[in-house]
Design an enzyme around this catalytic site. Sequence first.
Site, PDB file in Angstrom:
ATOM      1  N   CYS A  89       3.328  78.865  34.246  1.00 48.60           N
ATOM      2  CA  CYS A  89       3.085  76.973  34.743  1.00 48.60           C
ATOM      3  C   CYS A  89       2.975  76.699  36.184  1.00 48.60           C
ATOM      4  O   CYS A  89       3.069  75.554  36.341  1.00 48.60           O
ATOM      5  CB  CYS A  89       5.062  76.066  34.406  1.00 48.60           C
ATOM      6  N   ASN A 101       9.680  80.357  20.483  1.00 47.82           N
ATOM      7  CA  ASN A 101       7.968  79.480  20.414  1.00 47.82           C
ATOM      8  C   ASN A 101       6.894  80.131  20.031  1.00 47.82           C
ATOM      9  O   ASN A 101       5.819  79.611  19.899  1.00 47.82           O
ATOM     10  CB  ASN A 101       8.509  78.355  21.621  1.00 47.82           C
ATOM     11  N   ASP A 136       5.837  84.456  29.120  1.00 47.49           N
ATOM     12  CA  ASP A 136       5.441  83.246  29.476  1.00 47.49           C
ATOM     13  C   ASP A 136       6.813  82.986  30.490  1.00 47.49           C
ATOM     14  O   ASP A 136       8.251  82.636  30.262  1.00 47.49           O
ATOM     15  CB  ASP A 136       5.850  82.574  28.144  1.00 47.49           C
ATOM     16  N   ASP A 163      17.880  90.143  31.622  1.00 46.08           N
ATOM     17  CA  ASP A 163      17.959  89.206  33.044  1.00 46.08           C
ATOM     18  C   ASP A 163      16.546  89.992  33.679  1.00 46.08           C
ATOM     19  O   ASP A 163      16.517  91.469  32.985  1.00 46.08           O
ATOM     20  CB  ASP A 163      18.717  89.706  33.399  1.00 46.08           C
ATOM     21  N   GLN A 177       8.561  72.591  25.813  1.00 51.88           N
ATOM     22  CA  GLN A 177       8.113  72.866  26.569  1.00 51.88           C
ATOM     23  C   GLN A 177       7.994  70.753  26.471  1.00 51.88           C
ATOM     24  O   GLN A 177       8.111  70.654  25.083  1.00 51.88           O
ATOM     25  CB  GLN A 177       6.452  72.502  26.381  1.00 51.88           C
ATOM     26  N   CYS A 192       5.442  54.619  41.728  1.00 51.81           N
ATOM     27  CA  CYS A 192       6.218  55.629  41.525  1.00 51.81           C
ATOM     28  C   CYS A 192       5.846  56.826  41.383  1.00 51.81           C
ATOM     29  O   CYS A 192       4.577  57.330  41.720  1.00 51.81           O
ATOM     30  CB  CYS A 192       5.858  55.317  39.533  1.00 51.81           C
TER      31      CYS A 192
END
Length: 409
Positions: free
Chosen positions: A366, A276, A340, A319, A242, A76
């Site tokens: 991320c 968040n 973020d 934007d 998240q 996998c």
Amino acid sequence: MPAQPVTVAIEALDPVGMGLAQAEGRTVRVQGALPGERVSFVYTRIRQHEAEGRVEQVLQSSAERVEPGCPHFGVCGGCSLQHLAPEAQRRFKQQLLLDTLHRVGEVAPEEVLAPLASGTGWGYRQKARLGVKYVVKKHKVLVGFRERGSGFLTDTERCPILDPRVGELIAPLSALIDDLSIRDRVPQIEVAMGDETCVLVFRLLAPPPAHHQPPPPKGVVLSYLLPREQLQLQFLPGDFTQVNAALNRQMVARAVQLLELGPADRVLDLFCGLGNFTLPIARHCLQVTGVEGDDGLVARARENARRNHIDNARFFAADLYREQSGEPWLGEPFDKALLDPPRSGAREILRHLPALGVRRIVYVSCYPETLARDAGELVGEHGYRLLAAGMMDMFPHTAHMESIALFQR
């Protein structure tokens, strides 16, 4: 391609968790191998100066090797590090972040923050896209992640990294779809979970027959708690949230702590999503302004503020990857900022931060490559210092990570 196994010593891990070695004049990336090991492998791909392979036998094992928690590990493609002890996984990711900051941004943090982690690393994933395929030769429907390096789906009955509300029900879910007359028209299931409710969204290749048409949706709303700030945030199944709720709570707490908020602070939260970070920040400052490109998320953020009786948070839709001019929030002063952004980073908005008066920045990322790029610009062009940085283990057993960095002007 040579069929005979080749023996090598593994020197390091590459950014996706494959062992690096030198063999026959090439750099070889070996799936399933760890630094310090001696392994025999077979080639799966050969180019002029580099190659890939998979472990046939571990001849000398690393002390950090553990038994994978899933029988499908190696087949996998959902995980790449289950064979590495959890603490060693976090050390690897932390060093990868620091190396990327140095290589891409030519910067180093003055302080390295301790890694954040939560729970056992199993059953954590609350958002996912699962492939679906009716396989004629197997006379069954497969549901799950794709095989490593392949378009085929892994034939599995459970997934230990998914929240058990779905991870333990892969086999019944497969059987349910197999009983449908439209089983060959379902290519994907989107999984979205809140603290109490789980939603499965079935994607279809073509409209179902009339007798399969579901009743009109009544607007399923999910929610999660941030108990430290006494907040409940609502979201829709398709909204970005998240994937790891327990780690998210720790991440929000760390971001608020690093901002060192005071009662007179005005804070700018860019790429704010559904609030968040914005709403926890609002508990500790004079005013917070959230900016987000998705109109739907902005609407959810405003509603979350209203439901939590927060009146010092404002939200704007913009934007942030386009030239900013005429935006009302751009004409106001801010003391601190939280960024973020998605994987592509925040380069387009960075130059505005000094002009707005932002002294302190917490940047959540991320993707280490774009964090490093933007860190290099903040330090090299805009007069900030990189005070601290560290990884947060949002995605255990994979090479992916969330990172956080603190800048001061």
